[in-house]
Design a protein around this motif. Structure first.
Motif, PDB file in Angstrom:
ATOM      1  N   HIS A  19       0.846  -1.192   0.000  1.00 48.99           N
ATOM      2  CA  HIS A  19       0.000   0.000   0.000  1.00 48.99           C
ATOM      3  C   HIS A  19       0.886   1.249   0.000  1.00 48.99           C
ATOM      4  O   HIS A  19       0.797   2.089   0.892  1.00 48.99           O
ATOM      5  CB  HIS A  19      -0.919   0.000   1.225  1.00 48.99           C
ATOM      6  CG  HIS A  19      -1.908  -1.106   1.230  1.00 48.99           C
ATOM      7  ND1 HIS A  19      -2.617  -1.468   2.353  1.00 48.99           N
ATOM      8  CD2 HIS A  19      -2.316  -1.960   0.251  1.00 48.99           C
ATOM      9  CE1 HIS A  19      -3.423  -2.483   2.074  1.00 48.99           C
ATOM     10  NE2 HIS A  19      -3.255  -2.798   0.800  1.00 48.99           N
ATOM     11  N   CYS A  20       1.727   1.370  -1.005  1.00 56.37           N
ATOM     12  CA  CYS A  20       2.721   2.441  -1.056  1.00 56.37           C
ATOM     13  C   CYS A  20       2.057   3.810  -1.166  1.00 56.37           C
ATOM     14  O   CYS A  20       1.097   3.988  -1.914  1.00 56.37           O
ATOM     15  CB  CYS A  20       3.665   2.225  -2.233  1.00 56.37           C
ATOM     16  SG  CYS A  20       4.561   0.653  -2.134  1.00 56.37           S
ATOM     17  N   ARG A  21       2.611   4.774  -0.446  1.00 54.25           N
ATOM     18  CA  ARG A  21       2.010   6.104  -0.382  1.00 54.25           C
ATOM     19  C   ARG A  21       2.239   6.892  -1.664  1.00 54.25           C
ATOM     20  O   ARG A  21       1.527   7.863  -1.923  1.00 54.25           O
ATOM     21  CB  ARG A  21       2.567   6.859   0.818  1.00 54.25           C
ATOM     22  CG  ARG A  21       2.266   6.177   2.159  1.00 54.25           C
ATOM     23  CD  ARG A  21       2.666   7.050   3.320  1.00 54.25           C
ATOM     24  NE  ARG A  21       1.830   8.239   3.420  1.00 54.25           N
ATOM     25  CZ  ARG A  21       2.100   9.273   4.198  1.00 54.25           C
ATOM     26  NH1 ARG A  21       3.216   9.278   4.921  1.00 54.25           N
ATOM     27  NH2 ARG A  21       1.299  10.313   4.252  1.00 54.25           N
ATOM     28  N   ASP A 121       8.711   1.131   6.234  1.00 56.07           N
ATOM     29  CA  ASP A 121       7.422   0.457   6.408  1.00 56.07           C
ATOM     30  C   ASP A 121       6.264   1.439   6.306  1.00 56.07           C
ATOM     31  O   ASP A 121       5.193   1.112   5.777  1.00 56.07           O
ATOM     32  CB  ASP A 121       7.379  -0.272   7.753  1.00 56.07           C
ATOM     33  CG  ASP A 121       8.329  -1.459   7.817  1.00 56.07           C
ATOM     34  OD1 ASP A 121       8.997  -1.736   6.796  1.00 56.07           O
ATOM     35  OD2 ASP A 121       8.422  -2.096   8.886  1.00 56.07           O
ATOM     36  N   ALA A 122       6.455   2.661   6.788  1.00 57.58           N
ATOM     37  CA  ALA A 122       5.407   3.679   6.690  1.00 57.58           C
ATOM     38  C   ALA A 122       5.179   4.083   5.239  1.00 57.58           C
ATOM     39  O   ALA A 122       4.033   4.282   4.806  1.00 57.58           O
ATOM     40  CB  ALA A 122       5.788   4.902   7.522  1.00 57.58           C
ATOM     41  N   ARG A 124       5.802   2.224   2.560  1.00 60.18           N
ATOM     42  CA  ARG A 124       5.277   1.076   1.806  1.00 60.18           C
ATOM     43  C   ARG A 124       3.950   0.561   2.351  1.00 60.18           C
ATOM     44  O   ARG A 124       3.283  -0.257   1.702  1.00 60.18           O
ATOM     45  CB  ARG A 124       6.315  -0.050   1.808  1.00 60.18           C
ATOM     46  CG  ARG A 124       7.561   0.289   0.999  1.00 60.18           C
ATOM     47  CD  ARG A 124       7.300   0.228  -0.471  1.00 60.18           C
ATOM     48  NE  ARG A 124       8.345   0.862  -1.279  1.00 60.18           N
ATOM     49  CZ  ARG A 124       8.391   0.826  -2.599  1.00 60.18           C
ATOM     50  NH1 ARG A 124       7.451   0.195  -3.265  1.00 60.18           N
ATOM     51  NH2 ARG A 124       9.348   1.440  -3.253  1.00 60.18           N
ATOM     52  N   GLY A 125       3.568   1.004   3.524  1.00 58.97           N
ATOM     53  CA  GLY A 125       2.259   0.653   4.052  1.00 58.97           C
ATOM     54  C   GLY A 125       2.133  -0.760   4.575  1.00 58.97           C
ATOM     55  O   GLY A 125       1.019  -1.237   4.826  1.00 58.97           O
TER      56      GLY A 125
END
Length: 324
Positions: A19-21, A121-122, A124-125
């Motif tokens: 879930h990449c930003r 990790d933030a 890439r979700g």
């Protein structure tokens, strides 16, 4: 007759489990993946009409496709072509790493956006994705010293403070061949807008401090001169500075090189020289050789030749150094 040179990119799917930003693919309804191993192997057979520079497997994430490594084996071991694949690393446990090595993938690029797990990790979700990448490097390097492991990193406001530590880490890790930076672009899956970076919805991606960005890019140039394994050229690093300083007005003297040697096939079989100008054909209807040499392809090449848009591809994937 001299064969034309070609580099083929195949997007095996439009699916991703992250879930990449900076990408909205995961938010969209997934389109139908029409490609299968049989059709792709026929496509590779068609490359016999060309002088092949290499084959790139991408997506989505190509390793989510069950037959992706069978295809890599066919490309490399059966046909002798160089294979590059890019992945988020989520599939790579120890047995899967062994399969990658056995498939003959020459270059595997892993998407790693930060030095720390918290930041990566933030972005890439997915919690634990940073650790997955590190374990993937361990598994792959323990199986073979022949595969080239690269790191792909998107340069954005989300990871500015970790660009240099990440680069230095790669420089010290003998298992990693290189790091390659891409400047953040408008997220995939959103309506094209040349002023996207001014929109509130994307403000978290675009660096606001161009001086800080310039200093970081200068440090990357310094590290490269000292022998750090940065795959971007000095000219590309300088172009990043122009792009981040004024993305509406950055210019390059060189004409776009799309249409000369690179061709892309998407998960529906559509063939592109440049996505901006639309498909030049479909491999379910014609051979790649016929599509490449079609009048439609030649028309689009002429339009590309005349194009002066400040396209993001001039900054990232198809960058050519300026003439000296």
């Amino acid at each position: 007759m001299t064969k034309e040179k070609i580099e083929l990119g195949i997007s095996l799917n439009n699916n991703c489990n992250f879930h990449c930003r900076m990408c909205n693919i995961w938010r969209q309804e997934q389109g139908e993946n029409k490609l299968d191993f049989s059709k792709c192997s026929k496509l590779i057979d068609d490359l016999g009409m060309f002088e092949v520079k290499g084959v790139r497997l991408s997506g989505g994430d190509p390793l989510l496709v069950p037959w992706s490594l069978d295809l890599a084996y066919y490309i490399n071991s059966k046909k002798g072509y160089h294979v590059v694949a890019t992945t988020n690393g989520s599939m790579i446990n120890e047995p899967f790493a062994k399969r990658i090595i056995e498939s003959g993938v020459n270059n595997l690029n892993l998407s790693l956006d930060a030095y720390t797990a918290e930041t990566h990790d933030a972005i890439r979700g997915i919690p634990g994705s940073h650790q997955k990448i590190l374990k993937a490097i361990e598994y792959l390097s323990s199986k073979s010293d022949q595969i080239r492991i690269g790191i792909n990193t998107v340069f954005s406001n989300l990871n500015l403070d970790e660009i240099i530590p990440l680069t230095e880490m790669v420089g010290k890790d003998k298992r990693i061949d290189h790091i390659y930076f891409m400047a953040v672009m408008q997220p995939f899956g959103t309506n094209p807008d040349p002023e996207w970076f001014l929109k509130k919805e994307f403000s978290f991606l675009w660096p606001q401090d161009s001086v800080k960005v310039g200093n970081i890019l200068d440090q990357l140039g310094y590290l490269k001169r000292k022998g750090c394994k940065i795959n971007n050229s000095f000219a590309q690093i300088r172009t990043f500075k122009d792009y981040f300083r004024d993305p509406l007005n950055f210019t390059k003297k060189n004409k776009c090189n799309l249409g000369k040697e690179a061709v892309e096939v998407n998960q529906s079989g559509d063939v592109y020289l440049c996505y901006h100008y639309g498909s030049i054909g479909n491999i379910f209807n014609d051979s790649l050789f016929d599509i490449w040499n079609s009048e439609k392809a030649n028309q689009i090449r002429r339009r590309i030749e005349e194009c002066r848009q400040n396209c993001n591809l001039l900054v990232n994937c198809y960058f050519e150094d300026e003439d000296v």
